[in-house]
Design an enzyme around this catalytic site. Structure first.
Site, PDB file in Angstrom:
ATOM      1  N   ARG A 115    -124.757-105.219  24.741  1.00 26.68           N
ATOM      2  CA  ARG A 115    -124.094-104.186  23.947  1.00 26.68           C
ATOM      3  C   ARG A 115    -124.221-104.326  22.439  1.00 26.68           C
ATOM      4  NH1 ARG A 115    -121.871-104.916  28.592  1.00 26.68           N
ATOM      5  NH2 ARG A 115    -121.456-103.090  29.863  1.00 26.68           N
ATOM      6  N   HIS A 140    -122.841-113.260  38.897  1.00 30.88           N
ATOM      7  CA  HIS A 140    -123.816-112.161  38.984  1.00 30.88           C
ATOM      8  C   HIS A 140    -125.188-112.626  39.469  1.00 30.88           C
ATOM      9  CE1 HIS A 140    -121.201-109.785  35.896  1.00 30.88           C
ATOM     10  NE2 HIS A 140    -120.750-109.690  37.117  1.00 30.88           N
ATOM     11  N   CYS A 179    -135.311-110.809  49.341  1.00 36.38           N
ATOM     12  CA  CYS A 179    -135.776-109.629  50.079  1.00 36.38           C
ATOM     13  C   CYS A 179    -134.558-108.773  50.431  1.00 36.38           C
ATOM     14  CB  CYS A 179    -136.498-110.078  51.351  1.00 36.38           C
ATOM     15  SG  CYS A 179    -136.806-108.704  52.460  1.00 36.38           S
TER      16      CYS A 179
END
Ligand code: NAD
Length: 257
Positions: free
Chosen positions: A40, A127, A135
């Site tokens: 940001r 995260h 995959c």
């Protein structure tokens, strides 16, 4: 470092010393001094990419976006692979080694905390990681560098060799759920925390950005170290404006003095 920053650092260090359970949440701002832009700030990632292209349904549905991603992402990945940890990463690793930081929750996927010597079992990469690809069909995993080599070696959009489904970085895209086990570990630790330290995050991305509020409600002292404003500045017990690469080493020196 100015006088009022030093006073706040001394107070925060005293709380960390008293605390039996300190949790730290880091964000992209701890890695900007390692040369990896945040999202940001001016000149950050959103100045160059459309955030919508990282929305999982859109990414999975569009070969165009996937092809562009594998063309462009090599540069970003080179940056991450070659980056060195900042003073902030090293300071937190030191705090943890001395038993003064019980859990590090990072929103970052760059692996720089581990590179700084932070014990992997004391880190939750909420995260995911940029260093591995997964995959989307069978879940098998392989090193990201192999996948980039295949994309550049003519495959364009690399697919899983076992099941033929798409490969993507093992980092959470917008619209993807977080790993439930990781989430419950960090929520529990936040609720038990006596000090909750935020370093280099705008706290704009949920659910990770909501952890300080949970910790605060459960009685933790909230310390925020960030250059720009965050969503919880008004609720912080201490808010230190400054660079993580300067403030965190000073804070850890004060704790370990
Ligand atoms: P953000 O971009 O929303 O906020 C980063 C914050 O860090 C800003 O408020 C900025 O003022 C501050 N900042 C920048 N440099 C700083 C410095 N040197 N010292 C102190 N503060 C500094 O990032 P976020 O809150 O982490 O959320 C964005 C999401 O994007 C997260 O999931 C994040 O992990 C991910 N992301 C990760 C990386 C990485 O892995 N390095 C890079 C970009 C984005």
């Amino acid at each position: 470092m100015n006088g009022s920053q030093l006073e706040l650092i001394e107070q925060a260090a005293a709380w960390v010393l008293e605390s039996h359970s300190t949790v730290c949440l880091t964000g992209a701002g701890i890695s900007t001094e390692s040369g990896i832009p945040d999202f940001r700030s001016k000149g950050g990632i959103w100045d160059r990419f459309d955030p919508k292209d990282f929305e999982i349904r859109r990414w999975l549905a569009s070969e165009d976006i996937q092809r562009r991603y594998w063309e462009v992402a090599q540069d970003g990945y080179n940056l991450v692979q070659n980056a060195a940890p900042s003073g902030g990463h090293f300071a937190l690793a030191r705090l943890s080694r001395h038993g003064r930081l019980q859990l590090l929750v990072t929103q970052n996927t760059d692996g720089l905390h581990q590179k700084a010597g932070h014990e992997p079992d004391k880190i939750v990469e909420i995260h995911g990681t940029s260093h591995v690809c997964v995959c989307v069909g069978c879940g098998s995993k392989l090193p990201r560098s192999e996948v980039h080599a295949r994309a550049q070696g003519g495959e364009g959009i690399p697919k899983c060799e076992d099941c033929g489904c798409l490969l993507k970085p093992d980092a959470v895209f917008f619209g993807e759920g977080l790993c439930p086990e990781k989430l419950s570990r960090v929520v529990e630790a936040s609720k038990r925390a006596e000090v909750f330290l935020v370093a280099g995050s705008s706290l704009a991305v949920r659910p990770a950005g909501g952890l300080p509020e949970r910790a605060r409600k459960a009685g933790a002292r909230l310390v925020i170290v960030n250059e720009g404003p965050t969503r919880f500045d008004a609720k912080a017990d201490i808010r230190i404006q400054g660079k993580t690469g300067e403030v965190l080493p000073a804070l850890v020196d004060a704790v370990l003095a």
